[in-house]
Design a protein around this motif. Sequence first.
Motif, mmCIF file in Angstrom:
data_model
loop_
_atom_site.group_PDB
_atom_site.id
_atom_site.type_symbol
_atom_site.label_atom_id
_atom_site.label_comp_id
_atom_site.label_asym_id
_atom_site.label_seq_id
_atom_site.Cartn_x
_atom_site.Cartn_y
_atom_site.Cartn_z
ATOM 1 N N VAL A 86 7.797 -10.957 2.593
ATOM 2 C CA VAL A 86 6.566 -10.535 1.921
ATOM 3 C C VAL A 86 6.259 -9.094 2.315
ATOM 4 O O VAL A 86 6.457 -8.707 3.466
ATOM 5 N N CYS A 87 5.738 -8.334 1.368
ATOM 6 C CA CYS A 87 5.251 -6.993 1.651
ATOM 7 C C CYS A 87 3.732 -7.048 1.805
ATOM 8 O O CYS A 87 3.046 -7.622 0.954
ATOM 9 N N VAL A 88 3.227 -6.474 2.886
ATOM 10 C CA VAL A 88 1.802 -6.204 3.015
ATOM 11 C C VAL A 88 1.675 -4.691 2.926
ATOM 12 O O VAL A 88 2.234 -3.969 3.755
ATOM 13 N N ALA A 89 1.005 -4.224 1.880
ATOM 14 C CA ALA A 89 0.881 -2.789 1.639
ATOM 15 C C ALA A 89 -0.543 -2.333 1.913
ATOM 16 O O ALA A 89 -1.486 -2.862 1.335
ATOM 17 N N LEU A 90 -0.680 -1.370 2.815
ATOM 18 C CA LEU A 90 -1.960 -0.721 3.081
ATOM 19 C C LEU A 90 -1.977 0.509 2.176
ATOM 20 O O LEU A 90 -1.365 1.525 2.485
ATOM 21 N N TYR A 91 -2.662 0.394 1.046
ATOM 22 C CA TYR A 91 -2.536 1.373 -0.041
ATOM 23 C C TYR A 91 -3.762 2.270 -0.109
ATOM 24 O O TYR A 91 -4.873 1.805 -0.373
ATOM 25 N N ASP A 92 -3.553 3.554 0.110
ATOM 26 C CA ASP A 92 -4.625 4.541 0.115
ATOM 27 C C ASP A 92 -4.881 5.015 -1.318
ATOM 28 O O ASP A 92 -4.082 5.745 -1.887
ATOM 29 N N MET A 93 -6.027 4.605 -1.875
ATOM 30 C CA MET A 93 -6.373 4.985 -3.246
ATOM 31 C C MET A 93 -6.749 6.472 -3.344
ATOM 32 O O MET A 93 -6.755 7.029 -4.436
ATOM 33 N N ASP A 94 -7.065 7.095 -2.218
ATOM 34 C CA ASP A 94 -7.494 8.492 -2.224
ATOM 35 C C ASP A 94 -6.343 9.473 -2.025
ATOM 36 O O ASP A 94 -6.497 10.662 -2.284
ATOM 37 N N GLN A 95 -5.213 8.997 -1.536
ATOM 38 C CA GLN A 95 -4.057 9.857 -1.320
ATOM 39 C C GLN A 95 -2.804 9.059 -1.680
ATOM 40 O O GLN A 95 -2.177 8.435 -0.828
ATOM 41 N N ILE A 96 -2.456 9.086 -2.951
ATOM 42 C CA ILE A 96 -1.319 8.305 -3.442
ATOM 43 C C ILE A 96 -0.030 8.802 -2.788
ATOM 44 O O ILE A 96 0.201 9.998 -2.662
ATOM 45 N N SER A 147 -9.682 -8.407 7.388
ATOM 46 C CA SER A 147 -9.856 -9.787 7.856
ATOM 47 C C SER A 147 -9.045 -10.835 7.088
ATOM 48 O O SER A 147 -8.575 -11.792 7.711
ATOM 49 N N PRO A 148 -8.834 -10.719 5.776
ATOM 50 C CA PRO A 148 -8.028 -11.751 5.101
ATOM 51 C C PRO A 148 -6.583 -11.850 5.599
ATOM 52 O O PRO A 148 -5.939 -12.883 5.424
ATOM 53 N N LEU A 149 -6.072 -10.800 6.232
ATOM 54 C CA LEU A 149 -4.691 -10.839 6.735
ATOM 55 C C LEU A 149 -4.519 -11.873 7.843
ATOM 56 O O LEU A 149 -3.428 -12.380 8.045
ATOM 57 N N LYS A 150 -5.573 -12.193 8.541
ATOM 58 C CA LYS A 150 -5.498 -13.150 9.643
ATOM 59 C C LYS A 150 -5.297 -14.578 9.141
ATOM 60 O O LYS A 150 -4.602 -15.375 9.781
ATOM 61 N N ASP A 151 -5.875 -14.926 8.002
ATOM 62 C CA ASP A 151 -5.854 -16.306 7.511
ATOM 63 C C ASP A 151 -5.003 -16.512 6.262
ATOM 64 O O ASP A 151 -4.857 -17.638 5.808
ATOM 65 N N PHE A 152 -4.439 -15.444 5.720
ATOM 66 C CA PHE A 152 -3.634 -15.566 4.501
ATOM 67 C C PHE A 152 -2.418 -16.438 4.796
ATOM 68 O O PHE A 152 -1.769 -16.288 5.827
ATOM 69 N N ASN A 153 -2.103 -17.357 3.895
ATOM 70 C CA ASN A 153 -0.960 -18.243 4.089
ATOM 71 C C ASN A 153 0.295 -17.561 3.547
ATOM 72 O O ASN A 153 0.613 -17.653 2.366
ATOM 73 N N PHE A 154 1.014 -16.873 4.437
ATOM 74 C CA PHE A 154 2.229 -16.179 4.031
ATOM 75 C C PHE A 154 3.396 -17.142 3.827
ATOM 76 O O PHE A 154 4.391 -16.774 3.209
ATOM 77 N N ASN A 155 3.280 -18.387 4.313
ATOM 78 C CA ASN A 155 4.309 -19.391 4.033
ATOM 79 C C ASN A 155 4.305 -19.769 2.556
ATOM 80 O O ASN A 155 5.359 -20.047 1.971
ATOM 81 N N PRO A 157 2.411 -17.925 -0.281
ATOM 82 C CA PRO A 157 1.480 -16.912 -0.793
ATOM 83 C C PRO A 157 1.042 -17.200 -2.225
ATOM 84 O O PRO A 157 1.866 -17.296 -3.124
ATOM 85 N N MET A 158 -0.247 -17.393 -2.371
ATOM 86 C CA MET A 158 -0.818 -17.668 -3.691
ATOM 87 C C MET A 158 -1.225 -16.350 -4.343
ATOM 88 O O MET A 158 -1.771 -15.462 -3.703
ATOM 89 N N ALA A 159 -0.986 -16.260 -5.626
ATOM 90 C CA ALA A 159 -1.301 -15.045 -6.366
ATOM 91 C C ALA A 159 -2.801 -14.893 -6.582
ATOM 92 O O ALA A 159 -3.513 -15.866 -6.818
ATOM 93 N N GLN A 160 -3.230 -13.662 -6.472
ATOM 94 C CA GLN A 160 -4.557 -13.224 -6.887
ATOM 95 C C GLN A 160 -4.288 -11.884 -7.558
ATOM 96 O O GLN A 160 -4.434 -10.829 -6.943
ATOM 97 N N PRO A 161 -3.820 -11.928 -8.841
ATOM 98 C CA PRO A 161 -3.275 -10.737 -9.475
ATOM 99 C C PRO A 161 -4.294 -9.805 -10.138
ATOM 100 O O PRO A 161 -3.904 -8.949 -10.925
ATOM 101 N N PHE A 162 -5.563 -9.972 -9.820
ATOM 102 C CA PHE A 162 -6.573 -9.159 -10.479
ATOM 103 C C PHE A 162 -7.136 -8.131 -9.507
ATOM 104 O O PHE A 162 -7.845 -8.475 -8.559
#
Length: 168
Positions: A86-96, A147-155, A157-162
């Motif tokens: 799985v990729c966890v991306a910390l994405y900066d909207m202010d500096q692409i 905070s959601p990174l602590k409890d997200f089920n990476f085994n 991973p459910m989509a939240q595509p919005f």
Amino acid sequence: MKNTNPVANTKIYLATSFFNEEQRARIPQALAQLEANPTVGVVHQPFDFQYKDARVDSDPAGVFGSLEWQIATYNNDLNAVGTSDVCVALYDMDQIDEGICMEIGMFVALHKPIVLLPFTKKDKSAYEANLMLARGVTTWLEPNDFSPLKDFNFNHPMAQPFPPFKVF
């Protein structure tokens, strides 16, 4: 019956920009949440695996930025993407950052989930997400909230595509 108990076996590729102090300060915050997550086994942070230990602020072999360093860095990141779940991306909207976009694209091409945590300084109504990013991300988190990174089920991973932004 399918096992739904958390298992610490998921390898996370932590994609993030590293160009300023604010971006670098996000890494330990994300790592703290991921390390507390019972479904995470390994977190691969590319900046922990630099070719010949070459960094912007320390370059013992004198290779940082060279063609040799570029090719090795690209291949090391490509291999890490291939071996991650799985990729966890910390994405900066202010500096692409094109590099993080490339990493996200590799995960899309490999049909691997992407959990994107956007960072913004303005109200989220002031942003628009490019449709290629918006549709490629599996799960969008709320801006600036680790905070959601602590409890997200990476085994499982459910989509939240919005995305929490307008899409163009």
